[in-house]
Design a protein around this motif. Structure first.
Motif, PDB file in Angstrom:
ATOM      1  N   SER A  19       0.933  -1.092   0.174  1.00  0.00           N
ATOM      2  CA  SER A  19       0.011   0.093   0.040  1.00  0.00           C
ATOM      3  C   SER A  19       0.801   1.293  -0.223  1.00  0.00           C
ATOM      4  O   SER A  19       2.056   1.263   0.099  1.00  0.00           O
ATOM      5  CB  SER A  19      -0.879  -0.061   1.132  1.00  0.00           C
ATOM      6  N   PRO A  20       0.310   2.580  -0.411  1.00  0.00           N
ATOM      7  CA  PRO A  20       1.196   3.680  -0.382  1.00  0.00           C
ATOM      8  C   PRO A  20       1.767   3.991   0.984  1.00  0.00           C
ATOM      9  O   PRO A  20       2.681   4.801   1.091  1.00  0.00           O
ATOM     10  CB  PRO A  20       0.383   4.677  -1.143  1.00  0.00           C
ATOM     11  N   ALA A  21       1.142   3.440   2.074  1.00  0.00           N
ATOM     12  CA  ALA A  21       1.615   3.963   3.417  1.00  0.00           C
ATOM     13  C   ALA A  21       2.915   3.293   3.743  1.00  0.00           C
ATOM     14  O   ALA A  21       3.235   2.243   3.306  1.00  0.00           O
ATOM     15  CB  ALA A  21       0.578   3.258   4.501  1.00  0.00           C
ATOM     16  N   ARG A  22       3.460   4.143   4.436  1.00  0.00           N
ATOM     17  CA  ARG A  22       5.137   3.684   4.666  1.00  0.00           C
ATOM     18  C   ARG A  22       5.210   2.606   5.820  1.00  0.00           C
ATOM     19  O   ARG A  22       4.368   2.859   6.781  1.00  0.00           O
ATOM     20  CB  ARG A  22       5.873   5.148   5.270  1.00  0.00           C
ATOM     21  N   ASN A  23       5.863   1.747   5.623  1.00  0.00           N
ATOM     22  CA  ASN A  23       6.192   0.532   6.428  1.00  0.00           C
ATOM     23  C   ASN A  23       7.065   0.955   7.396  1.00  0.00           C
ATOM     24  O   ASN A  23       8.061   1.476   7.301  1.00  0.00           O
ATOM     25  CB  ASN A  23       6.693  -0.451   5.887  1.00  0.00           C
ATOM     26  N   LEU A  24       6.706   0.875   8.878  1.00  0.00           N
ATOM     27  CA  LEU A  24       7.529   1.269   9.913  1.00  0.00           C
ATOM     28  C   LEU A  24       8.409   0.239  10.243  1.00  0.00           C
ATOM     29  O   LEU A  24       9.308   0.569  11.114  1.00  0.00           O
ATOM     30  CB  LEU A  24       6.529   1.692  11.060  1.00  0.00           C
ATOM     31  N   VAL A  25       8.622  -0.882   9.753  1.00  0.00           N
ATOM     32  CA  VAL A  25       9.469  -2.044   9.936  1.00  0.00           C
ATOM     33  C   VAL A  25      10.485  -1.960   8.729  1.00  0.00           C
ATOM     34  O   VAL A  25      10.203  -2.145   7.435  1.00  0.00           O
ATOM     35  CB  VAL A  25       8.590  -3.506   9.897  1.00  0.00           C
ATOM     36  N   ALA A  26      11.558  -1.577   9.131  1.00  0.00           N
ATOM     37  CA  ALA A  26      12.634  -1.409   7.910  1.00  0.00           C
ATOM     38  C   ALA A  26      12.879  -2.639   7.260  1.00  0.00           C
ATOM     39  O   ALA A  26      13.050  -2.474   5.964  1.00  0.00           O
ATOM     40  CB  ALA A  26      13.829  -0.896   8.500  1.00  0.00           C
ATOM     41  N   ASP A  27      13.198  -3.915   7.627  1.00  0.00           N
ATOM     42  CA  ASP A  27      13.733  -5.152   7.141  1.00  0.00           C
ATOM     43  C   ASP A  27      12.149  -5.866   7.216  1.00  0.00           C
ATOM     44  O   ASP A  27      12.443  -6.946   7.979  1.00  0.00           O
ATOM     45  CB  ASP A  27      14.839  -5.634   7.655  1.00  0.00           C
ATOM     46  N   GLY A  29      10.877  -8.354   5.402  1.00  0.00           N
ATOM     47  CA  GLY A  29      11.117  -9.589   4.898  1.00  0.00           C
ATOM     48  C   GLY A  29      12.345 -10.251   5.513  1.00  0.00           C
ATOM     49  O   GLY A  29      12.783 -11.258   5.032  1.00  0.00           O
ATOM     50  N   PHE A  30      13.182  -9.816   6.465  1.00  0.00           N
ATOM     51  CA  PHE A  30      14.123 -10.159   7.060  1.00  0.00           C
ATOM     52  C   PHE A  30      15.309 -10.640   5.923  1.00  0.00           C
ATOM     53  O   PHE A  30      15.868 -11.714   5.974  1.00  0.00           O
ATOM     54  CB  PHE A  30      13.866 -11.404   7.921  1.00  0.00           C
ATOM     55  N   ASP A  31      15.238  -9.550   5.149  1.00  0.00           N
ATOM     56  CA  ASP A  31      16.369  -9.871   4.041  1.00  0.00           C
ATOM     57  C   ASP A  31      17.736  -9.669   4.489  1.00  0.00           C
ATOM     58  O   ASP A  31      18.769 -10.445   3.921  1.00  0.00           O
ATOM     59  CB  ASP A  31      16.291  -8.922   2.955  1.00  0.00           C
ATOM     60  N   HIS A  32      18.033  -8.987   5.458  1.00  0.00           N
ATOM     61  CA  HIS A  32      19.546  -8.942   6.170  1.00  0.00           C
ATOM     62  C   HIS A  32      19.562  -9.565   7.481  1.00  0.00           C
ATOM     63  O   HIS A  32      20.765 -10.128   7.537  1.00  0.00           O
ATOM     64  CB  HIS A  32      19.756  -7.295   6.313  1.00  0.00           C
ATOM     65  N   ASP A  33      18.691  -9.372   8.317  1.00  0.00           N
ATOM     66  CA  ASP A  33      18.926  -9.876   9.708  1.00  0.00           C
ATOM     67  C   ASP A  33      17.649  -9.692  10.505  1.00  0.00           C
ATOM     68  O   ASP A  33      16.739  -8.991  10.207  1.00  0.00           O
ATOM     69  CB  ASP A  33      20.426  -9.477  10.464  1.00  0.00           C
ATOM     70  N   VAL A  34      17.826 -10.129  11.703  1.00  0.00           N
ATOM     71  CA  VAL A  34      16.669  -9.931  12.798  1.00  0.00           C
ATOM     72  C   VAL A  34      17.205  -8.849  14.029  1.00  0.00           C
ATOM     73  O   VAL A  34      16.524  -9.051  15.050  1.00  0.00           O
ATOM     74  CB  VAL A  34      16.022 -11.476  13.330  1.00  0.00           C
ATOM     75  N   PRO A  53      18.887 -21.702   5.757  1.00  0.00           N
ATOM     76  CA  PRO A  53      18.618 -19.968   5.806  1.00  0.00           C
ATOM     77  C   PRO A  53      17.978 -19.806   4.819  1.00  0.00           C
ATOM     78  O   PRO A  53      17.888 -19.937   3.314  1.00  0.00           O
ATOM     79  CB  PRO A  53      20.209 -19.882   5.728  1.00  0.00           C
ATOM     80  N   ALA A  54      16.901 -18.839   5.160  1.00  0.00           N
ATOM     81  CA  ALA A  54      16.322 -18.314   4.429  1.00  0.00           C
ATOM     82  C   ALA A  54      15.883 -16.537   4.817  1.00  0.00           C
ATOM     83  O   ALA A  54      16.199 -16.221   5.692  1.00  0.00           O
ATOM     84  CB  ALA A  54      14.922 -18.736   4.147  1.00  0.00           C
ATOM     85  N   ASN A  55      15.091 -16.007   4.168  1.00  0.00           N
ATOM     86  CA  ASN A  55      14.574 -14.642   4.490  1.00  0.00           C
ATOM     87  C   ASN A  55      13.365 -14.678   5.089  1.00  0.00           C
ATOM     88  O   ASN A  55      12.017 -14.145   4.697  1.00  0.00           O
ATOM     89  CB  ASN A  55      14.646 -13.661   3.106  1.00  0.00           C
ATOM     90  N   HIS A  56      13.439 -15.162   6.277  1.00  0.00           N
ATOM     91  CA  HIS A  56      12.182 -15.014   7.438  1.00  0.00           C
ATOM     92  C   HIS A  56      12.799 -15.285   8.563  1.00  0.00           C
ATOM     93  O   HIS A  56      13.854 -15.581   9.050  1.00  0.00           O
ATOM     94  CB  HIS A  56      11.186 -16.057   6.989  1.00  0.00           C
ATOM     95  N   VAL A 172       6.417  -8.570   7.542  1.00  0.00           N
ATOM     96  CA  VAL A 172       5.784  -7.648   8.716  1.00  0.00           C
ATOM     97  C   VAL A 172       5.648  -6.264   8.196  1.00  0.00           C
ATOM     98  O   VAL A 172       6.440  -5.643   7.632  1.00  0.00           O
ATOM     99  CB  VAL A 172       6.745  -7.773   9.793  1.00  0.00           C
ATOM    100  N   ARG A 173       4.395  -6.063   8.323  1.00  0.00           N
ATOM    101  CA  ARG A 173       4.149  -4.635   7.831  1.00  0.00           C
ATOM    102  C   ARG A 173       3.362  -3.858   8.980  1.00  0.00           C
ATOM    103  O   ARG A 173       2.361  -4.314   9.252  1.00  0.00           O
ATOM    104  CB  ARG A 173       3.265  -4.651   6.473  1.00  0.00           C
ATOM    105  N   VAL A 174       4.006  -2.726   9.433  1.00  0.00           N
ATOM    106  CA  VAL A 174       2.944  -1.798  10.191  1.00  0.00           C
ATOM    107  C   VAL A 174       3.036  -0.401   9.317  1.00  0.00           C
ATOM    108  O   VAL A 174       4.264   0.141   9.392  1.00  0.00           O
ATOM    109  CB  VAL A 174       4.037  -1.675  11.514  1.00  0.00           C
ATOM    110  N   SER A 175       1.998   0.005   9.499  1.00  0.00           N
ATOM    111  CA  SER A 175       1.893   1.419   9.126  1.00  0.00           C
ATOM    112  C   SER A 175       0.829   2.503  10.107  1.00  0.00           C
ATOM    113  O   SER A 175      -0.127   1.719  10.688  1.00  0.00           O
ATOM    114  CB  SER A 175       1.120   1.668   7.689  1.00  0.00           C
ATOM    115  N   SER A 176       0.813   3.573  10.099  1.00  0.00           N
ATOM    116  CA  SER A 176       0.012   4.600  10.619  1.00  0.00           C
ATOM    117  C   SER A 176      -0.598   5.528  10.045  1.00  0.00           C
ATOM    118  O   SER A 176      -0.211   5.989   8.872  1.00  0.00           O
ATOM    119  CB  SER A 176       0.993   5.092  12.053  1.00  0.00           C
TER     120      SER A 176
END
Length: 178
Positions: A19-27, A29-34, A53-56, A172-176
């Protein structure tokens, strides 16, 4: 405001559309780390699985540490938490979605948005469901902030995991919005 709960649909499907709302969770899809996430007491938090190992994110029980107790059921809660808003305005709407799956069927899971004031939970909204299989399921929850200046955190968890079981978390997607 009092805590609210809704039964999750536990729908199986593809990741939610962007959606056009900005996601407040930077990563999200866990592409880099947790690293930004914190495991709840009694849980291990890693990226991927031991076999592949995977992106979750992977949440698993830590048998050597006492677990957090779920206030609603009194059962052990294993999960992960991330602060997403430092100071929220009263009336602000916060929406969260997550994809989750478990290593076995019949695992109870939850997605929660909590308002924290002075380091304590002032209010929360959550959705709970029992995963009927090992496929990915989408959970969604929303919250209208009722505490001025509250910090908002997103929590994803599973109840009463056995030591050899795990849940996987992705997208994980969080928007306000006002």
């Amino acid at each position: 405001p009092s805590p609210t709960s809704r039964r999750g649909t536990g729908t199986t499907g593809s990741p939610p559309t962007t959606s056009p709302a900005r996601n407040l969770v930077a990563d999200s899809g866990f592409d880099h780390d947790v690293a930004a996430w914190r495991p709840l007491p009694g849980a291990f938090l890693t990226r991927g699985s031991a076999a592949m190992p995977a992106n979750h994110a992977r949440v698993q029980r830590d048998p050597s540490t006492p677990a957090t107790t779920d206030p609603k059921t009194g059962r052990a809660l294993y999960g992960m938490v991330l602060p997403v808003i430092r100071s929220a305005a009263v009336g602000m709407h916060v929406d969260a979605t997550v994809q989750i799956r478990a290593t076995r069927a019949q695992v109870p899971v939850l997605l929660r948005l909590s308002e924290l004031a002075g380091g304590r939970t002032a209010a929360r909204s959550e959705v709970r469901t029992v995963l009927t299989d090992t496929a990915w399921h989408l959970l969604e929850v929303d919250r209208k902030v009722g505490t001025a200046g509250a910090a908002i955190q997103v929590e994803v968890g599973a109840l009463a995991l056995h030591p050899d079981e795990a849940v996987y978390v992705d997208n994980v997607r969080v928007s306000s919005r006002p």
